[in-house]
Design a protein around this motif. Structure first.
Motif, PDB file in Angstrom:
ATOM      1  N   PRO B 101       4.976  -6.921  -8.088  1.00  0.00           N
ATOM      2  CA  PRO B 101       3.565  -6.607  -7.857  1.00  0.00           C
ATOM      3  C   PRO B 101       2.617  -7.078  -8.964  1.00  0.00           C
ATOM      4  CG  PRO B 101       4.914  -4.697  -7.376  1.00  0.00           C
ATOM      5  CD  PRO B 101       5.834  -5.727  -7.947  1.00  0.00           C
ATOM      6  N   ASP B 105      -0.527  -9.421  -8.093  1.00  0.00           N
ATOM      7  CA  ASP B 105      -1.932  -9.051  -8.301  1.00  0.00           C
ATOM      8  C   ASP B 105      -2.670 -10.113  -9.099  1.00  0.00           C
ATOM      9  OD1 ASP B 105      -1.195  -5.499  -8.636  1.00  0.00           O
ATOM     10  OD2 ASP B 105      -1.802  -6.692  -6.894  1.00  0.00           O
ATOM     11  N   GLN B 154       4.710  -4.908   0.055  1.00  0.00           N
ATOM     12  CA  GLN B 154       3.876  -5.231  -1.112  1.00  0.00           C
ATOM     13  C   GLN B 154       3.107  -6.525  -0.890  1.00  0.00           C
ATOM     14  OE1 GLN B 154       6.971  -5.414  -4.039  1.00  0.00           O
ATOM     15  NE2 GLN B 154       6.661  -3.307  -4.721  1.00  0.00           N
ATOM     16  N   ARG B 158      -1.130  -6.812   0.218  1.00  0.00           N
ATOM     17  CA  ARG B 158      -2.008  -7.516  -0.724  1.00  0.00           C
ATOM     18  C   ARG B 158      -2.652  -8.747  -0.088  1.00  0.00           C
ATOM     19  NH1 ARG B 158       1.401  -4.741  -3.708  1.00  0.00           N
ATOM     20  NH2 ARG B 158       0.791  -4.099  -5.823  1.00  0.00           N
TER      21      ARG B 158
END
Lengths: 218, 546
Positions: B101, B105, B154, B158
C-alpha cells in the motif's frame, strides 16, 4: 460574458445550460449558451442526395474562449507547494505551477492544510475553495486544460483583490463573439473573461449539465 | 520528514548517508530531470533504476521507492515528454499489484499529479489506471488465496478513488476514460478470471462516484461483450438435431427444485439437463455464464439502491440496437429477463411494451418486427412475475393489430408476403398455450378472452392455422377447444409434426418461426438465478385438461 451594465441577453429563449463540453473549432470556443432568432419561417430546399430544408437564423452565442494573456477566474480544488489546481466553470481545468506563482506568495501549512499567503498582505490568502483570478498562458483545446500564472500583480484571491485594490480589477466587461449570418465580429473591449461570475441576475442562473454546480462567487 | 539511505543501495550520488527534507528531495529530482537535456543523465538513470525494482523489496528499498515517487510528484512540472521518455514509460508501466500500500499510494499520487498537470499525460495516466484493472498473469493464482484477495482490494479501491480524484481536478477526464476502458476490454478468448475482474471494474465504474458520466457506456460495452460471447457459441451446441420431441413436451415434473444434471435421453428442452451435447466443456459458454451472473448480481445491487429503472433504460436501448437489430441472441437476453424479474411493475412492463411497440411499428424492417414478437411471446409466456391481466392486455394489442391486418389484406395464403402477420398470430397462440388455463379461471379475464376476435383472425383466408408451426397450432386448438374458447370445423391433422413447409417459409432463413428466446436457459449458473422467475409448462400431450 455579458456584463452587468451591458446586458444584451434578455431573450427568455436563452438556453441556460452548458450545451457541450467540447471545444468547437468553428466558433473557436466552448458554446455555453445560445439565443436563437429565426427572422423568417421561409425555408429553402437545398439540393442533394438527401433533401434538406435550410432556414436562416441568427444566433447569439455565449462562448468560453480563453486566450493567452486573458485574466480568468476559477475555484481552487487542490493546493500543494509545487502547484495549484483550479476548476473553471465546472468543466475546464487549470494548473498554476510554482514557477508561475509570484514570490509575494509563500506556501505555509495552516491548520493542517496547505495555503499560499501573501508576504505583504497577511489577509491575502489562497487555499482550497478560494476563487482566484489568474492569467491564461495557454490552453489545451482537447481537454480544456489551461496553463495559468499568478505572476501578474492583479491576480490572486478575487474577494481580497476586489476589496483592496483602488484601481479595481478590470470590470466584468468581457469578450463577446457574435455570429450573424455567417459573419463573425469580434468585440474585444477588455481582455478579461469572467470565469466564475456570470449570473446577471437571479433569474439567469446558468445551470450546468451533469449536475455539477457552477462555482459561484463566494 | 527525512530519509536515510543505505550507502550500498542505488541512489543519488549526492544523497548518501544524508537526511533530506521533502523540498530538498524535490529539488534534487528537478535538478536530475533538468540535467538530462544538458547531457548529464546519471542521476536520471539512477532514478529510473529505482523504479524498476519490484521483486521482493526489502524495507529500505521500499522506502527509497516511496521517496523517489513522492519527490517525482513534486517535480512533475519539470518532466518533459521528449527528454524523459524512458522515465515516463517506466512510471506508466508500473503495476500496482506488485507492491504494498505505501508504494501504491505514492505511485498514485504521482499519477494524479501527472494527469492534472498537462493534457499530454492525461490519457497515459488514465490508461495506466485502466491497465491496473487486471493483475499481471503471474498474479492469477494468488487471486484465489486470501493474500491475493487482500491485495486485489487494496489495488482496486485505490485505482477507483484515483479515477475519482482525477475527475475532480480535470472535469473532462471521465469522457476520456470511456474509450480507454472500452478499448482495453479483454477479448472473448482471454482467460476467464481476467475477464471477470475487468468486468467487475466496469461495473464498479457503473455504480461508483463518477457513474453519471461513464455509467451508461459501461453497461452498453458490457452488453456488447456478452453478445460477442453469445455469438461465439454455435447454435448447434444449443439445439439438438433430434427434433422429434415437440415444443410442448413436458418440461419438468418437479417444478420446485432446479434440476442439476438430471440424466435424460434426448429432449433438448428439458430443464437443467446438460445433455451429452452439452455446453459443459464449452469455455466460451462458461465465461458467458460467469459474466451474466456478475451482471445479475450488479442488477440486484442497482435494485437495492433504487437505481434499477434508470439502468434498465440503458439496457433497453442496448437491447434494441444490438440484440433486436442484429441476430438471434441465445442467452444475453436473460439479462433483460432478470432485470424484469427484479422489478416487474416497472421494468417488466416496460420491456413488454417496448417489444409490442416494435412489432406494431410498420417503419421497422420485417425481420426485426418478427424477432421482436418472438421475444415478446416467449417473454409473456415464461415470465412468472407478469400478471395475467397485463399479459391479457398485451395480447389484446396484438390481436387488434392482426385484426386490422386482416381487414386490409384480402389475399390468400402467402407465407413470405404476410410473414409479419403470421408471426403475430403464432405469438398469440403460443402465449395462450401457456396462459389460457389460468386466464380462463379469472372471470374478468375470461370475458376479455372470449371477446377477442380470434375466430375472425384465425379463420381468415390468410389461414394462419395452416402456416404457423403445427405443434403450436395443435396445442392451441386442443386447449382452446377444451376451454370452449374457439373451435374449428376443419380437423387439423399434423401427425405430430413440429414444423411444416409453410412454417419454414414464413420463418425464413433465420427460422424465426422456431425462435423461443426465453426457453429455459442452458447456462447452469444463470439458470439458478432465473428459475424462480421462470414459468414452466407441465401440460401433457394427451391429457384432457381444462
Amino acid at each position: 460574458m455579458p456584463n452587468k451594465e451591458n446586458r444584451k441577453c434578455h431573450n427568455p429563449l436563452l438556453i441556460q445550460s452548458i450545451t457541450t463540453d467540447k471545444f468547437n473549432e468553428i466558433f473557436d470556443g466552448v458554446v455555453l449558451a445560445y439565443d436563437v432568432d429565426i427572422p423568417s419561417k421561409d425555408a429553402k430546399i437545398l439540393p442533394g442526395i438527401h433533401p434538406y430544408f435550410g432556414v436562416r437564423l441568427k444566433a447569439k452565442l455565449l462562448l468560453f474562449s480563453p486566450k493567452p494573456n486573458m485574466l480568468i477566474e476559477g475555484k481552487v480544488v487542490k493546493l500543494a507547494q509545487e502547484s495549484i489546481h483550479i476548476v473553471v466553470l465546472g468543466f475546464s481545468s487549470a494548473i498554476i505551477t510554482d514557477e508561475e506563482i509570484r514570490g509575494e506568495f509563500k506556501y505555509k501549512i495552516k491548520h493542517g492544510e496547505g495555503v499560499f499567503v501573501s508576504r505583504s498582505h497577511k489577509r491575502h490568502v489562497i487555499k482550497v475553495g478560494t476563487m482566484i483570478r489568474f492569467l491564461v498562458k495557454s490552453l489545451d483545446e482537447e481537454i480544456l486544460h489551461i496553463s495559468g500564472s499568478l505572476n501578474p500583480p492583479h491576480t490572486g484571491n478575487i474577494l481580497w483583490l476586489d476589496k483592496n485594490l483602488e484601481d479595481a480589477s478590470p470590470s466584468s466587461r468581457s469578450t463577446k463573439k457574435r455570429r450573424e449570418n455567417g459573419e463573425s465580429r469580434e468585440m474585444q473591449e477588455h481582455d478579461t473573461v469572467d470565469g466564475g461570475v456570470f449570473s446577471l441576475d437571479n433569474s439567469h442562473q446558468i445551470k450546468k449539465s451533469k449536475k455539477r454546480k457552477i462555482s459561484e462567487e463566494s | 520528514m527525512g530519509v536515510e539511505l543505505a550507502t550500498d543501495r542505488a541512489g543519488f550520488h549526492e544523497m548518501e548517508e544524508v537526511n533530506f527534507s521533502d523540498s530538498e528531495l524535490v529539488y534534487h529530482v528537478r535538478h536530475a530531470l533538468q540535467s538530462v537535456p544538458l547531457g548529464d543523465s546519471d542521476s536520471y538513470d539512477q532514478l529510473i533504476g529505482v523504479l524498476h525494482h519490484k521483486e521482493r523489496l526489502a524495507p529500505d528499498e521500499v522506502a527509497l521507492l516511496v521517496t523517489s515517487l513522492k519527490a517525482l510528484s513534486g517535480a512533475v512540472s519539470c518532466i518533459d515528454m521528449v527528454h524523459h521518455k524512458s522515465l515516463l514509460s517506466s512510471i506508466f508501466g508500473m503495476s500496482l499489484w506488485n507492491y504494498g500500500p505505501d508504494v501504491m499510494d505514492a505511485l498514485l499520487e504521482l499519477i494524479l499529479s501527472l494527469a492534472a498537470s498537462s493534457g499530454n499525460y492525461l490519457d497515459c495516466s488514465l490508461d495506466m489506471l485502466v491497465s491496473n484493472f487486471m493483475p499481471p498473469y503471474s498474479f492469477l493464482d494468488l487471486l484465489k488465496q486470501p493474500r491475493g484477495l487482500t491485495r486485489k482490494d487494496q489495488v482496486l479501491s485505490r485505482v477507483h478513488s484515483t479515477l475519482k480524484d482525477i475527475a475532480d481536478l480535470v472535469p473532462l477526464a471521465p469522457s476520456r476514460l470511456v474509450p480507454i476502458v472500452i478499448q482495453r476490454m479483454p477479448n472473448v478468448f482471454t482467460k476467464e478470471p481476467l475477464i471477470m475482474i475487468y468486468v467487475e471494474n466496469m461495473l464498479r465504474l457503473e455504480g461508483g462516484a463518477i457513474r453519471e458520466l461513464v455509467g451508461n457506456m459501461m453497461l452498453v460495452a458490457l452488453m456488447d461483450r456478452l453478445v460477442d460471447l453469445d455469438v461465439e457459441i454455435a447454435w448447434e451446441e444449443v439445439l439438438q438435431d433430434d427434433c422429434s420431441k415437440g415444443i410442448f413436451e413436458m418440461e419438468l415434473e418437479d417444478m420446485e427444485e432446479p434440476a442439476d444434471d438430471v440424466e435424460n435421453d434426448g429432449g433438448e428442452l428439458h430443464r437443467g439437463s446438460l445433455s451429452r451435447k452439452s455446453l459443459g466443456g464449452n469455455l466460451i459458454a462458461e465465461k458467458l455464464d460467469s459474466l451474466m451472473v456478475l451482471t445479475f448480481e450488479h442488477l440486484e445491487s442497482c435494485e437495492a439502491g433504487g437505481r434499477l429503472i434508470e439502468v434498465f433504460e440503458t439496457l433497453v436501448l442496448s437491447f434494441q440496437t444490438t440484440v433486436l437489430n442484429a441476430f438471434k441472441s441465445k442467452f444475453a437476453q436473460f439479462v433483460m429477463f432478470y432485470a424484469c424479474a427484479l422489478d416487474p411493475e416497472n421494468c417488466g412492463v416496460r420491456f413488454a411494451r417496448m417489444l409490442a411497440d416494435f412489432f406494431v411499428c410498420s417503419t421497422f424492417p420485417p425481420l426485426n418486427r418478427m424477432s421482436a414478437v418472438a421475444y415478446l411471446a416467449s417473454y409473456l409466456s415464461r415470465g412468472k412475475f407478469l400478471t395475467a391481466s397485463f399479459v391479457a392486455n398485451i395480447l389484446e394489442r396484438l390481436v387488434v393489430w392482426c385484426l386490422e391486418y386482416c381487414k386490409i389484406h384480402d389475399g390468400d395464403i402467402n407465407p413470405k408476403a404476410h410473414r409479419v402477420f403470421y408471426s403475430g398470430c403464432q405469438a398469440i397462440m403460443y402465449v395462450l398455450c401457456f396462459r389460457m388455463r389460468s386466464m380462463m379461471n379469472v372471470p374478468h379475464l375470461r370475458s376479455q378472452l372470449l371477446l377477442l376476435p380470434l375466430e375472425t383472425i384465425l379463420k381468415h383466408p390468410l389461414s394462419p392455422l395452416k402456416v404457423c408451426l403445427p405443434s403450436i397450432v395443435e396445442e392451441f386448438l386442443r386447449q382452446a377447444k377444451a376451454a370452449r374458447l374457439f373451435t374449428v370445423s376443419e380437423t387439423f391433422i399434423f401427425s405430430d409434426l413440429l414444423e411444416s413447409e409453410l412454417s419454414r417459409a414464413f420463418g425464413g432463413i433465420e427460422r424465426l418461426d422456431m425462435f423461443f428466446p426465453f426457453d429455459p436457459c442452458l447456462l447452469k449458473k444463470c439458470d439458478r438465478f432465473t428459475f424462480l422467475a421462470f414459468r414452466l409448462h407441465n401440460f401433457f400431450r394427451n391429457a384432457n385438461l381444462l
